[in-house]
Write a protein that holds these residues in place. Structure first.
Motif, PDB file in Angstrom:
ATOM      1  N   UNK A  69      -2.478  -7.158  -6.432  1.00 34.58           N
ATOM      2  CA  UNK A  69      -3.570  -6.431  -6.603  1.00 34.58           C
ATOM      3  C   UNK A  69      -4.659  -7.818  -5.878  1.00 34.58           C
ATOM      4  N   UNK A  70      -5.928  -7.221  -4.783  1.00 36.67           N
ATOM      5  CA  UNK A  70      -6.105  -8.327  -4.631  1.00 36.67           C
ATOM      6  C   UNK A  70      -7.327  -7.610  -5.053  1.00 36.67           C
ATOM      7  N   UNK A  71      -8.467  -8.666  -5.726  1.00 34.75           N
ATOM      8  CA  UNK A  71      -9.334  -8.611  -6.554  1.00 34.75           C
ATOM      9  C   UNK A  71     -10.796  -8.358  -5.525  1.00 34.75           C
ATOM     10  N   UNK A  72     -10.119  -7.910  -4.295  1.00 35.50           N
ATOM     11  CA  UNK A  72     -11.457  -7.433  -3.105  1.00 35.50           C
ATOM     12  C   UNK A  72     -10.623  -6.646  -2.805  1.00 35.50           C
ATOM     13  N   UNK A  73     -10.065  -6.423  -2.834  1.00 33.86           N
ATOM     14  CA  UNK A  73      -9.229  -4.833  -2.208  1.00 33.86           C
ATOM     15  C   UNK A  73     -11.019  -3.536  -3.225  1.00 33.86           C
ATOM     16  N   UNK A  74     -11.271  -2.254  -2.168  1.00 34.32           N
ATOM     17  CA  UNK A  74     -11.836  -1.931  -2.249  1.00 34.32           C
ATOM     18  C   UNK A  74     -10.781  -0.600  -2.532  1.00 34.32           C
ATOM     19  N   UNK A  75     -10.423  -0.459  -1.923  1.00 33.61           N
ATOM     20  CA  UNK A  75      -9.300   1.187  -1.580  1.00 33.61           C
ATOM     21  C   UNK A  75      -8.475   0.719  -2.587  1.00 33.61           C
ATOM     22  N   UNK A  76      -7.499  -0.162  -2.811  1.00 37.85           N
ATOM     23  CA  UNK A  76      -6.436   0.136  -3.811  1.00 37.85           C
ATOM     24  C   UNK A  76      -7.090  -0.863  -4.931  1.00 37.85           C
ATOM     25  N   UNK A  77      -7.904  -1.071  -5.836  1.00 40.02           N
ATOM     26  CA  UNK A  77      -8.473  -2.190  -6.419  1.00 40.02           C
ATOM     27  C   UNK A  77      -7.806  -2.395  -8.098  1.00 40.02           C
ATOM     28  N   UNK A  78      -7.676  -4.054  -8.500  1.00 41.51           N
ATOM     29  CA  UNK A  78      -6.666  -4.299  -9.184  1.00 41.51           C
ATOM     30  C   UNK A  78      -6.488  -2.730 -10.475  1.00 41.51           C
ATOM     31  N   UNK A 110       0.759  -1.359   0.016  1.00 42.14           N
ATOM     32  CA  UNK A 110       0.305   0.595   0.041  1.00 42.14           C
ATOM     33  C   UNK A 110       1.111   1.484   0.212  1.00 42.14           C
ATOM     34  N   UNK A 111       0.670   1.843   1.419  1.00 38.93           N
ATOM     35  CA  UNK A 111       1.260   3.315   1.475  1.00 38.93           C
ATOM     36  C   UNK A 111       3.220   3.040   1.745  1.00 38.93           C
ATOM     37  N   UNK A 112       3.311   1.790   1.787  1.00 41.69           N
ATOM     38  CA  UNK A 112       4.792   1.643   1.633  1.00 41.69           C
ATOM     39  C   UNK A 112       5.199   1.719   0.795  1.00 41.69           C
ATOM     40  N   UNK A 113       4.743   0.923  -0.632  1.00 40.11           N
ATOM     41  CA  UNK A 113       4.575   0.539  -1.689  1.00 40.11           C
ATOM     42  C   UNK A 113       4.918   1.625  -2.725  1.00 40.11           C
ATOM     43  N   UNK A 114       4.081   2.941  -2.878  1.00 37.61           N
ATOM     44  CA  UNK A 114       3.907   4.194  -3.011  1.00 37.61           C
ATOM     45  C   UNK A 114       5.634   4.873  -3.087  1.00 37.61           C
ATOM     46  N   UNK A 147       2.521  -4.950  -2.870  1.00 34.97           N
ATOM     47  CA  UNK A 147       1.311  -5.473  -2.939  1.00 34.97           C
ATOM     48  C   UNK A 147       0.750  -4.590  -2.531  1.00 34.97           C
ATOM     49  N   UNK A 148      -0.785  -4.215  -3.945  1.00 35.12           N
ATOM     50  CA  UNK A 148      -1.607  -3.361  -3.536  1.00 35.12           C
ATOM     51  C   UNK A 148      -0.515  -1.756  -3.361  1.00 35.12           C
ATOM     52  N   UNK A 149       0.126  -1.773  -3.935  1.00 34.89           N
ATOM     53  CA  UNK A 149       1.525  -0.336  -3.959  1.00 34.89           C
ATOM     54  C   UNK A 149       0.317   0.753  -4.390  1.00 34.89           C
ATOM     55  N   UNK A 150      -0.338   1.913  -3.284  1.00 32.64           N
ATOM     56  CA  UNK A 150      -0.318   3.139  -4.053  1.00 32.64           C
ATOM     57  C   UNK A 150      -0.143   3.680  -4.690  1.00 32.64           C
ATOM     58  N   UNK A 151      -0.315   5.367  -5.608  1.00 31.99           N
ATOM     59  CA  UNK A 151       0.012   5.588  -6.190  1.00 31.99           C
ATOM     60  C   UNK A 151      -0.693   6.145  -7.028  1.00 31.99           C
ATOM     61  N   UNK A 152      -1.408   5.577  -8.058  1.00 32.87           N
ATOM     62  CA  UNK A 152      -3.021   5.873  -8.467  1.00 32.87           C
ATOM     63  C   UNK A 152      -4.184   5.364  -8.375  1.00 32.87           C
ATOM     64  N   UNK A 153      -4.829   6.255  -8.142  1.00 27.08           N
ATOM     65  CA  UNK A 153      -5.620   6.266  -7.200  1.00 27.08           C
ATOM     66  C   UNK A 153      -7.435   6.981  -8.133  1.00 27.08           C
ATOM     67  N   UNK A 154      -7.395   6.436  -9.878  1.00 31.12           N
ATOM     68  CA  UNK A 154      -8.270   6.712  -9.690  1.00 31.12           C
ATOM     69  C   UNK A 154      -9.475   6.122 -10.132  1.00 31.12           C
ATOM     70  N   UNK A 155      -9.915   5.072  -9.478  1.00 30.43           N
ATOM     71  CA  UNK A 155     -10.801   4.466  -8.391  1.00 30.43           C
ATOM     72  C   UNK A 155     -11.307   4.698  -7.617  1.00 30.43           C
ATOM     73  N   UNK A 156     -11.589   5.078  -6.100  1.00 29.36           N
ATOM     74  CA  UNK A 156     -11.446   5.188  -4.719  1.00 29.36           C
ATOM     75  C   UNK A 156     -12.710   5.411  -4.185  1.00 29.36           C
ATOM     76  N   UNK A 157     -13.204   5.076  -3.258  1.00 31.22           N
ATOM     77  CA  UNK A 157     -14.375   4.090  -2.843  1.00 31.22           C
ATOM     78  C   UNK A 157     -15.644   5.685  -2.368  1.00 31.22           C
TER      79      UNK A 157
END
Length: 281
Positions: free
Chosen positions: A223-232, A39-43, A67-77
């Motif tokens: 990426x996690x297919x059930x990840x709603x924060x940083x989706x695939x 996540x944020x560690x990946x960013x 694992x699920x790196x942040x950085x691009x957030x075109x889709x957010x909850x």
């Protein structure tokens, strides 16, 4: 198209030049450092490696496993949008009332009593199945359908009445800048003069456009297919830009929520990460 092909060739040539210039320094390294980040560690690791390379300094890392790196957030909850819209104005209000040097407000429970009450409530959630199901449904709605067991994650040892981790207000503002711009850039300090003082350029460096600086360092994305924060779909933007710029990158999806990568690590993930760590760089 021919223009995109030429751009890819230029990135590949630049990456080859960057990797060859680092090979002598890499040969002298007394260790083989491979980083696993989430996540944020990946960013943070992508920012660190790119900015160190841009400054002509070694980053000392041989492989990145993100694992699920942040950085691009075109889709957010969708429940986040009221916060995203209000937070910049709240920051301006703090600057106006407290001054720029004190205009910060970490996202945490500030007192011992508040933390003790909150974590006692979380313990009750875990003990009562009906309350646990209700709280999980609320959190799942807030986090875009994420399937992680958030109530259990918040009972980790580093969350307690004595202390807890927090999120900087400026960190949240950085994410809002990324969401609005659609680019993975460094923090924008708000003026060309301030950006020049920090980066040497009038605008913040675009990390996603400089992945070629990572040279021949292998990168494994998950990426996690059930990840709603940083989706695939967000992670695949990293993947596409890395491939466009000639990087060695792999990609795999797991049926996980956001916190499942670190909180409830399954044998499948453990085996895959160890396999990535043991690959030849």
């Amino acid at each position: 198209s021919s223009s995109s092909a030429n751009q890819t060739m230029r990135h590949s040539a630049a990456a080859a030049s960057a990797s060859s210039s680092k090979s002598a320094a890499a040969a002298a390294e007394p260790y083989d450092l491979r980083v696993v980040a989430h996540s944020l560690g990946g960013l943070s690791m992508l920012m660190y490696c790119v900015m160190r390379s841009a400054a002509g300094r070694p980053h000392h890392i041989k492989r990145l496993i993100l694992m699920s790196p942040a950085g691009f957030h075109n889709r957010v909850p969708s429940p986040w949008w009221p916060i995203i819209r209000v937070l910049p104005y709240w920051h301006k209000f703090l600057e106006w009332t407290l001054g720029p040097e004190r205009a910060y407000h970490p996202a945490m429970l500030p007192t011992y009593i508040a933390r003790a009450f909150a974590f006692s409530y979380l313990l009750e959630i875990v003990r009562l199945p009906a309350l646990a199901d209700f709280s999980r449904a609320v959190m799942r709605a807030f986090f875009g359908g994420d399937a992680s067991e958030w109530e259990r994650a918040l009972l980790m040892p580093h969350y307690s009445a004595q202390d807890m981790p927090s999120c900087s207000l400026h960190q949240a503002l950085h994410f809002i800048q990324i969401i609005y711009s659609g680019k993975f850039c460094m923090f924008d300090y708000g003026s060309p003069a301030k950006n020049t003082a920090h980066y040497g350029t009038a605008s913040p460096p675009d990390i996603g456009a400089q992945y070629w600086r990572l040279g021949n360092m292998p990168i494994d994305l998950m990426a996690g297919t059930y990840d709603g924060i940083i989706p695939p779909s967000n992670v695949r933007i990293h993947l596409d830009k890395m491939r466009e710029q000639g990087l060695q990158v792999s990609y795999r999806e797991f049926a996980y929520g956001h916190m499942d990568f670190t909180f409830s690590v399954k044998e499948e993930l453990r085996y895959y990460v160890m396999k990535c760590l043991n690959r030849q760089c």
